[in-house]
Design a protein around this motif. Sequence first.
Motif, PDB file in Angstrom:
ATOM      1  N   ALA A  41       0.843  -1.122   0.102  1.00  0.00           N
ATOM      2  CA  ALA A  41      -0.156  -0.061  -0.162  1.00  0.00           C
ATOM      3  C   ALA A  41       0.765   1.247   0.046  1.00  0.00           C
ATOM      4  O   ALA A  41       0.738   2.408  -0.604  1.00  0.00           O
ATOM      5  N   ALA A  42       1.916   1.304   0.706  1.00  0.00           N
ATOM      6  CA  ALA A  42       2.774   2.488   0.724  1.00  0.00           C
ATOM      7  C   ALA A  42       3.380   2.592  -0.533  1.00  0.00           C
ATOM      8  O   ALA A  42       3.627   3.746  -1.081  1.00  0.00           O
ATOM      9  N   TYR A  43       3.841   1.603  -1.139  1.00  0.00           N
ATOM     10  CA  TYR A  43       4.417   1.536  -2.596  1.00  0.00           C
ATOM     11  C   TYR A  43       3.508   2.018  -3.497  1.00  0.00           C
ATOM     12  O   TYR A  43       3.663   3.160  -4.489  1.00  0.00           O
ATOM     13  N   LYS A  44       2.362   1.764  -3.407  1.00  0.00           N
ATOM     14  CA  LYS A  44       1.193   2.164  -4.464  1.00  0.00           C
ATOM     15  C   LYS A  44       0.890   3.840  -4.038  1.00  0.00           C
ATOM     16  O   LYS A  44       0.593   4.560  -5.093  1.00  0.00           O
ATOM     17  N   ASN A  45       1.097   4.106  -2.862  1.00  0.00           N
ATOM     18  CA  ASN A  45       0.818   5.452  -2.319  1.00  0.00           C
ATOM     19  C   ASN A  45       1.814   6.284  -2.810  1.00  0.00           C
ATOM     20  O   ASN A  45       1.490   7.626  -3.202  1.00  0.00           O
TER      21      ASN A  45
END
Length: 290
Positions: free
Chosen positions: A96-100
Motif C-alpha cells: 500500500a505504501a508503494y502504491k501510495n
Amino acid sequence: MKNSFKIFALVFFTLFISCKKTDRVVDDPQQGTITIAADESFQSVAQALTDRYMALNPNTKIILEIKKEDLAFLDLLDNKVRAIIMSRDLTEEEKAAYKNKIDMDMLPAKFAVDAVVFVVSKNSSRSSISMEEIQTELQSEDKKLIFDGTNSSNLNFVAQKLNKTPSELKFSVISGNKNIIEEINKFPNKIGVISLNTISRPYDKESENLRNSVKILPVVSNNKSYTPDIQNLRTLKYPFARVLYFITNEAYYGLANGLIRFSCQQLGQIVVSKEGLQPYNIFQREVQMR
C-alpha cells in the motif's frame, strides 16, 4: 498581431514543456547514472550484474549501495534509489505504501534463486538441522542462531518462512555474512545463518575459502534432508530457497529498467549462473539420446 502573439506563445509553451521533460528524464538504458540498493547478502550477484551491464553499456554508471533490505525499501519509497533487490514478500502495508508513494503497479522482476544457509564450525558434531529445531532455537534464550543483523534479508526471510515477525525471534548477531563464517569457529555451539550467495561463486578463491572453512548443514523437513544445491534450488525443495527480484520506482524505460530487463534475459541469467545461483528464467535442459 494577435495571431502572431498566439503563435509565439504556443511555440514558447511547447519548448518549455519539452525542456521540462528533458530535465526529468536524464537517462535511458544506454546512458546515464543511477543508484540501486541491495542487502549485503546479495552483494555478489548484484555487483556482477551491474558490472556486466556497465561493461556492455560504457556510457552508463550504476552505483550499488549495500544496506539492509528494510532500509533499501524505504529509500526506494523516498526516491533515493532507482531500484532495489528483495527476497521476502512485501507485507500488505508495504504494498500500500508503494502504491501510495510511487503511484505505480508493482511488478516484481524475478531473476535468481538464492537460499538462506545454516553453517557450523568444521569441528562441530552436528550434521543437520531440522525445521523444528530452527523454530525451537529461535524461541530459546540460548540464542544459538547467529544472524547478520536486524532488518537484514536473512532474518526477514526466515521469520516470514516461519510465519513470525523478526521481533518475535531470539538470536545472536555478528554483523556481515562473511564475518559470521570467519567467527563461527570461536562458537562451537552456535549456528551461523548466511546467504548462499556469500559462498556460491564456484570459481572465486575467496568464496571457495569461505565455503571450505565451515560445514553446511542440510535442513530436514518432513523427514527428508535437503542441501542447498542447484537441483534443490531449481525445484525450490530446499526449505529456505528464496527468489530474488527487482522492484523499481522508474516509471519509464530508463537505466533501471534496462538493468532489470538485462538481468532477467539470457546474458544476465548467464551471470546469475556463474554466481553459483539458479537462474530464475533459464533452466538447465537435459537431452537424452536414444
